[in-house]
Design a protein around this motif. Structure first.
Motif, PDB file in Angstrom:
ATOM      1  N   ALA A 321       0.837  -1.196   0.000  1.00 59.35           N
ATOM      2  CA  ALA A 321       0.000   0.000   0.000  1.00 59.35           C
ATOM      3  C   ALA A 321       0.871   1.245   0.000  1.00 59.35           C
ATOM      4  O   ALA A 321       1.819   1.347   0.783  1.00 59.35           O
ATOM      5  CB  ALA A 321      -0.928  -0.002   1.211  1.00 59.35           C
ATOM      6  N   THR A 322       0.562   2.192  -0.879  1.00 60.64           N
ATOM      7  CA  THR A 322       1.220   3.493  -0.895  1.00 60.64           C
ATOM      8  C   THR A 322       0.219   4.532  -0.380  1.00 60.64           C
ATOM      9  O   THR A 322      -0.853   4.186   0.101  1.00 60.64           O
ATOM     10  CB  THR A 322       1.678   3.847  -2.313  1.00 60.64           C
ATOM     11  N   ALA A 323       0.585   5.779  -0.495  1.00 61.87           N
ATOM     12  CA  ALA A 323      -0.301   6.834  -0.005  1.00 61.87           C
ATOM     13  C   ALA A 323      -1.619   6.864  -0.769  1.00 61.87           C
ATOM     14  O   ALA A 323      -2.657   7.225  -0.210  1.00 61.87           O
ATOM     15  CB  ALA A 323       0.394   8.191  -0.094  1.00 61.87           C
ATOM     16  N   ARG A 324      -1.602   6.481  -2.037  1.00 60.59           N
ATOM     17  CA  ARG A 324      -2.814   6.594  -2.854  1.00 60.59           C
ATOM     18  C   ARG A 324      -3.234   5.293  -3.512  1.00 60.59           C
ATOM     19  O   ARG A 324      -4.341   5.210  -4.034  1.00 60.59           O
ATOM     20  CB  ARG A 324      -2.604   7.639  -3.972  1.00 60.59           C
ATOM     21  N   ASP A 325      -2.371   4.260  -3.536  1.00 63.23           N
ATOM     22  CA  ASP A 325      -2.672   3.056  -4.308  1.00 63.23           C
ATOM     23  C   ASP A 325      -2.423   1.796  -3.490  1.00 63.23           C
ATOM     24  O   ASP A 325      -1.610   1.785  -2.554  1.00 63.23           O
ATOM     25  CB  ASP A 325      -1.810   2.983  -5.576  1.00 63.23           C
ATOM     26  N   LEU A 326      -3.128   0.739  -3.891  1.00 66.90           N
ATOM     27  CA  LEU A 326      -2.842  -0.601  -3.418  1.00 66.90           C
ATOM     28  C   LEU A 326      -2.310  -1.396  -4.602  1.00 66.90           C
ATOM     29  O   LEU A 326      -3.003  -1.578  -5.602  1.00 66.90           O
ATOM     30  CB  LEU A 326      -4.093  -1.273  -2.856  1.00 66.90           C
ATOM     31  N   VAL A 327      -1.049  -1.843  -4.476  1.00 66.35           N
ATOM     32  CA  VAL A 327      -0.399  -2.598  -5.544  1.00 66.35           C
ATOM     33  C   VAL A 327      -0.348  -4.057  -5.128  1.00 66.35           C
ATOM     34  O   VAL A 327       0.239  -4.397  -4.094  1.00 66.35           O
ATOM     35  CB  VAL A 327       1.022  -2.066  -5.819  1.00 66.35           C
ATOM     36  N   VAL A 328      -0.972  -4.916  -5.912  1.00 66.35           N
ATOM     37  CA  VAL A 328      -1.005  -6.353  -5.638  1.00 66.35           C
ATOM     38  C   VAL A 328      -0.292  -7.075  -6.772  1.00 66.35           C
ATOM     39  O   VAL A 328      -0.596  -6.850  -7.948  1.00 66.35           O
ATOM     40  CB  VAL A 328      -2.458  -6.864  -5.496  1.00 66.35           C
ATOM     41  N   GLU A 329       0.656  -7.948  -6.396  1.00 65.90           N
ATOM     42  CA  GLU A 329       1.352  -8.788  -7.366  1.00 65.90           C
ATOM     43  C   GLU A 329       0.938 -10.232  -7.139  1.00 65.90           C
ATOM     44  O   GLU A 329       0.955 -10.716  -6.010  1.00 65.90           O
ATOM     45  CB  GLU A 329       2.865  -8.683  -7.208  1.00 65.90           C
ATOM     46  N   VAL A 330       0.573 -10.909  -8.204  1.00 64.44           N
ATOM     47  CA  VAL A 330       0.248 -12.337  -8.153  1.00 64.44           C
ATOM     48  C   VAL A 330       1.307 -13.061  -8.979  1.00 64.44           C
ATOM     49  O   VAL A 330       1.372 -12.896 -10.198  1.00 64.44           O
ATOM     50  CB  VAL A 330      -1.161 -12.618  -8.685  1.00 64.44           C
ATOM     51  N   GLY A 387      12.724 -14.690 -14.892  1.00 67.21           N
ATOM     52  CA  GLY A 387      12.148 -15.032 -16.183  1.00 67.21           C
ATOM     53  C   GLY A 387      11.253 -16.245 -16.173  1.00 67.21           C
ATOM     54  O   GLY A 387      10.829 -16.709 -17.236  1.00 67.21           O
ATOM     55  N   LEU A 388      10.947 -16.802 -14.980  1.00 68.71           N
ATOM     56  CA  LEU A 388      10.113 -17.992 -14.880  1.00 68.71           C
ATOM     57  C   LEU A 388       8.713 -17.607 -14.410  1.00 68.71           C
ATOM     58  O   LEU A 388       8.551 -16.762 -13.529  1.00 68.71           O
ATOM     59  CB  LEU A 388      10.738 -18.988 -13.900  1.00 68.71           C
ATOM     60  N   GLY A 389       7.703 -18.270 -14.975  1.00 68.32           N
ATOM     61  CA  GLY A 389       6.337 -18.002 -14.561  1.00 68.32           C
ATOM     62  C   GLY A 389       5.833 -16.654 -15.040  1.00 68.32           C
ATOM     63  O   GLY A 389       6.379 -16.043 -15.967  1.00 68.32           O
ATOM     64  N   LEU A 390       4.801 -16.162 -14.366  1.00 70.29           N
ATOM     65  CA  LEU A 390       4.146 -14.916 -14.753  1.00 70.29           C
ATOM     66  C   LEU A 390       3.834 -14.115 -13.500  1.00 70.29           C
ATOM     67  O   LEU A 390       3.502 -14.669 -12.448  1.00 70.29           O
ATOM     68  CB  LEU A 390       2.856 -15.212 -15.515  1.00 70.29           C
ATOM     69  N   ARG A 391       3.966 -12.799 -13.629  1.00 68.21           N
ATOM     70  CA  ARG A 391       3.645 -11.905 -12.524  1.00 68.21           C
ATOM     71  C   ARG A 391       2.631 -10.890 -13.045  1.00 68.21           C
ATOM     72  O   ARG A 391       2.906 -10.153 -13.986  1.00 68.21           O
ATOM     73  CB  ARG A 391       4.905 -11.202 -12.029  1.00 68.21           C
ATOM     74  N   ILE A 392       1.457 -10.853 -12.405  1.00 69.85           N
ATOM     75  CA  ILE A 392       0.398  -9.919 -12.800  1.00 69.85           C
ATOM     76  C   ILE A 392       0.251  -8.862 -11.715  1.00 69.85           C
ATOM     77  O   ILE A 392       0.134  -9.176 -10.528  1.00 69.85           O
ATOM     78  CB  ILE A 392      -0.931 -10.655 -13.022  1.00 69.85           C
ATOM     79  N   PHE A 393       0.289  -7.602 -12.143  1.00 69.40           N
ATOM     80  CA  PHE A 393       0.150  -6.462 -11.242  1.00 69.40           C
ATOM     81  C   PHE A 393      -1.276  -5.927 -11.325  1.00 69.40           C
ATOM     82  O   PHE A 393      -1.826  -5.758 -12.421  1.00 69.40           O
ATOM     83  CB  PHE A 393       1.124  -5.346 -11.615  1.00 69.40           C
ATOM     84  N   ILE A 394      -1.848  -5.635 -10.163  1.00 67.78           N
ATOM     85  CA  ILE A 394      -3.161  -4.997 -10.081  1.00 67.78           C
ATOM     86  C   ILE A 394      -3.010  -3.769  -9.191  1.00 67.78           C
ATOM     87  O   ILE A 394      -2.629  -3.889  -8.025  1.00 67.78           O
ATOM     88  CB  ILE A 394      -4.231  -5.935  -9.495  1.00 67.78           C
ATOM     89  N   VAL A 395      -3.290  -2.591  -9.749  1.00 69.14           N
ATOM     90  CA  VAL A 395      -3.171  -1.338  -9.000  1.00 69.14           C
ATOM     91  C   VAL A 395      -4.554  -0.701  -8.920  1.00 69.14           C
ATOM     92  O   VAL A 395      -5.190  -0.437  -9.933  1.00 69.14           O
ATOM     93  CB  VAL A 395      -2.178  -0.370  -9.679  1.00 69.14           C
ATOM     94  N   VAL A 396      -5.016  -0.477  -7.684  1.00 72.47           N
ATOM     95  CA  VAL A 396      -6.302   0.176  -7.442  1.00 72.47           C
ATOM     96  C   VAL A 396      -6.042   1.417  -6.604  1.00 72.47           C
ATOM     97  O   VAL A 396      -5.350   1.351  -5.585  1.00 72.47           O
ATOM     98  CB  VAL A 396      -7.285  -0.775  -6.714  1.00 72.47           C
ATOM     99  N   SER A 397      -6.603   2.550  -7.014  1.00 71.82           N
ATOM    100  CA  SER A 397      -6.373   3.818  -6.324  1.00 71.82           C
ATOM    101  C   SER A 397      -7.355   4.002  -5.177  1.00 71.82           C
ATOM    102  O   SER A 397      -8.472   3.469  -5.188  1.00 71.82           O
ATOM    103  CB  SER A 397      -6.498   4.990  -7.303  1.00 71.82           C
ATOM    104  N   LEU A 398      -6.923   4.788  -4.208  1.00 75.56           N
ATOM    105  CA  LEU A 398      -7.735   5.073  -3.026  1.00 75.56           C
ATOM    106  C   LEU A 398      -8.876   6.009  -3.395  1.00 75.56           C
ATOM    107  O   LEU A 398      -8.695   6.985  -4.117  1.00 75.56           O
ATOM    108  CB  LEU A 398      -6.861   5.713  -1.946  1.00 75.56           C
ATOM    109  N   ARG A 399     -10.055   5.717  -2.872  1.00 76.66           N
ATOM    110  CA  ARG A 399     -11.222   6.583  -3.033  1.00 76.66           C
ATOM    111  C   ARG A 399     -11.857   6.807  -1.666  1.00 76.66           C
ATOM    112  O   ARG A 399     -11.960   5.878  -0.867  1.00 76.66           O
ATOM    113  CB  ARG A 399     -12.253   5.956  -3.973  1.00 76.66           C
TER     114      ARG A 399
END
Length: 412
Positions: A321-330, A387-399
């Motif tokens: 979590a940052t000041a304005r966003d939640l960054v999730v890595e899978v 370089g192995l597998g996959l990493r998906i980023f999901i960024v949702v901003s604070l409201r």
């Protein structure tokens, strides 16, 4: 603009063509000399002077009583009201025309009016051409010709009409993209529906031929009907998201509670293939959101990672979590996706794997992208660690306010 231009042109010409008083005085004196010569000595005595000035100053012209030209400057017109009548000793009547250095007062305005007409015509042509292309473009778009573009016909203009043409082309490109996506979606839906329907037909045919296999065939029918129901449910969800029609309720919630619940369920289900799903760096993130939509987004990404991971692999869900966003890595340990195709995995019905044993319709990540983007967020894929597998980023901003962002939790 054309009126102002013609006004200033007319004023300028008026100033440029005002009379020269000194020249008028010289012409008048010359006319007096010629008049005295004719009155005293006749036409013969004034002829040398009239011929000479006709070739030089061109200020005088002599006409007879009937208006026929005799001597002097032929370009000086006879104006009976301003001509000087002269009588020779023999009684012959002549008319002496004197050149006027002042142009008619109406002449500058006539010139200005002509310039205004020409300028207005050019201005109308300059604007009407591109507008005609725009009109034709709208007509073609209305007919369904979405590949129509008008910028190539406008040229290198840098005005508001050129901006309008670029906006038109952007609109046409977006409409064409949406139409192609709709056609592709219809094609993919029909293709996905064909397989379970075919299997249903085969099961019904076998059931008719072999009534003793009824339990097995009914189980097959039940599985395919369930598959059809799930497919139609996901298609409807994706269609509603794309149309902006959602029935969820926006409320204040902790996204980390949401993600933790999804991770717990995914970890339980992953034990069937001896995989582990764990949450790292969990921190409360309270925001205003549609919980149902974001639940589908996170669940689809995490379950997709478990689905493509090999047995005994780890799936890591890392939250920051940052000041304005939640960054999730899978992060998974699956086969991964090449860089050129990573953006395509978020398209509907796009499955890049060749393993047909992996169940799915290729709609999960498409739904996730629509749900995240509806919340003003972003989602993208990168290569996994080393370089192995996959990493998906999901960024949702604070409201909304942040007063409730005070708790912290960790899951093992």
């Amino acid at each position: 603009m054309a009126t102002a231009c013609s006004f200033f042109i007319g004023v300028g010409l008026l100033r440029m063509t005002q009379s020269d008083p000194a020249l008028d005085v010289v012409n008048a004196e010359l006319a007096n000399v010629v008049t005295r010569l004719i009155e005293t000595g006749g036409l013969e005595s004034a002829e040398p002077l009239l011929v000479q000035q006709g070739a030089t100053t061109r200020a005088l012209a002599l006409y007879d009583s009937e208006g026929r030209f005799r001597l002097g400057a032929r370009e000086v017109s006879l104006l009976p009201r301003s001509a000087v009548r002269v009588r020779s000793p023999s009684g012959e009547i002549y008319q002496l025309a004197i050149a006027n250095s002042k142009m008619s007062g109406a002449t500058p305005f006539l010139i200005g009016g002509a310039v205004s007409i020409v300028f207005s015509a050019l201005l109308a042509w300059y604007f009407s051409g591109p507008l005609a292309h725009l009109k034709r473009g709208f007509r073609f778009i209305a007919r369904g010709q979405l590949s129509t573009r008008v910028v190539p016909h406008v040229g290198a203009r840098r005005d508001e009409i050129a901006d309008l043409a670029r906006e038109f082309d952007g609109m046409a490109a977006q409409l064409e993209k949406l139409w192609l996506a709709q056609q592709r979606l219809l094609h993919d839906v029909s293709h996905e529906l064909r397989s379970p329907l075919t299997r249903l037909q085969v099961a019904v045919g076998l059931l008719r031929q072999s009534p003793n296999e009824r339990p097995e065939m009914l189980a097959r029918v039940e599985r395919e009907a369930g598959r059809l129901e799930r497919l139609l449910g996901e298609v409807l969800t994706l269609a509603r998201l794309k149309a902006g029609d959602t029935t969820g309720r926006v409320e204040k919630l902790d996204l980390m509670d949401l993600i933790a619940a999804i991770v717990d369920d995914a970890h339980f289900e992953a034990q069937a293939k001896r995989c582990r799903v764990r949450l790292e760096g969990a921190q409360a993130f309270v925001t205003q959101a549609d919980g149902e939509l974001l639940y589908r987004a996170y669940e689809n990404v995490i379950r997709n990672a478990v689905k493509y991971s090999p047995p005994e692999a780890d799936v890591v869900v890392r939250a920051r979590a940052t000041a304005r966003d939640l960054v999730v890595e899978v992060i998974d340990e699956g086969p991964g996706v090449c860089e050129a195709e990573r953006g395509e995995i978020f398209d509907a019905f796009r499955r890049l794997d060749q393993d047909q044993s992996v169940e799915g319709f290729g709609l999960g990540l498409a739904i996730a992208r629509e749900a995240v983007e509806r919340h003003g967020g972003r989602i993208w894929a990168e290569a996994g660690p080393n370089g192995l597998g996959l990493r998906i980023f999901i960024v949702v901003s604070l409201r909304g306010d942040t007063d409730d962002r005070v708790t912290t939790r960790r899951l093992g």
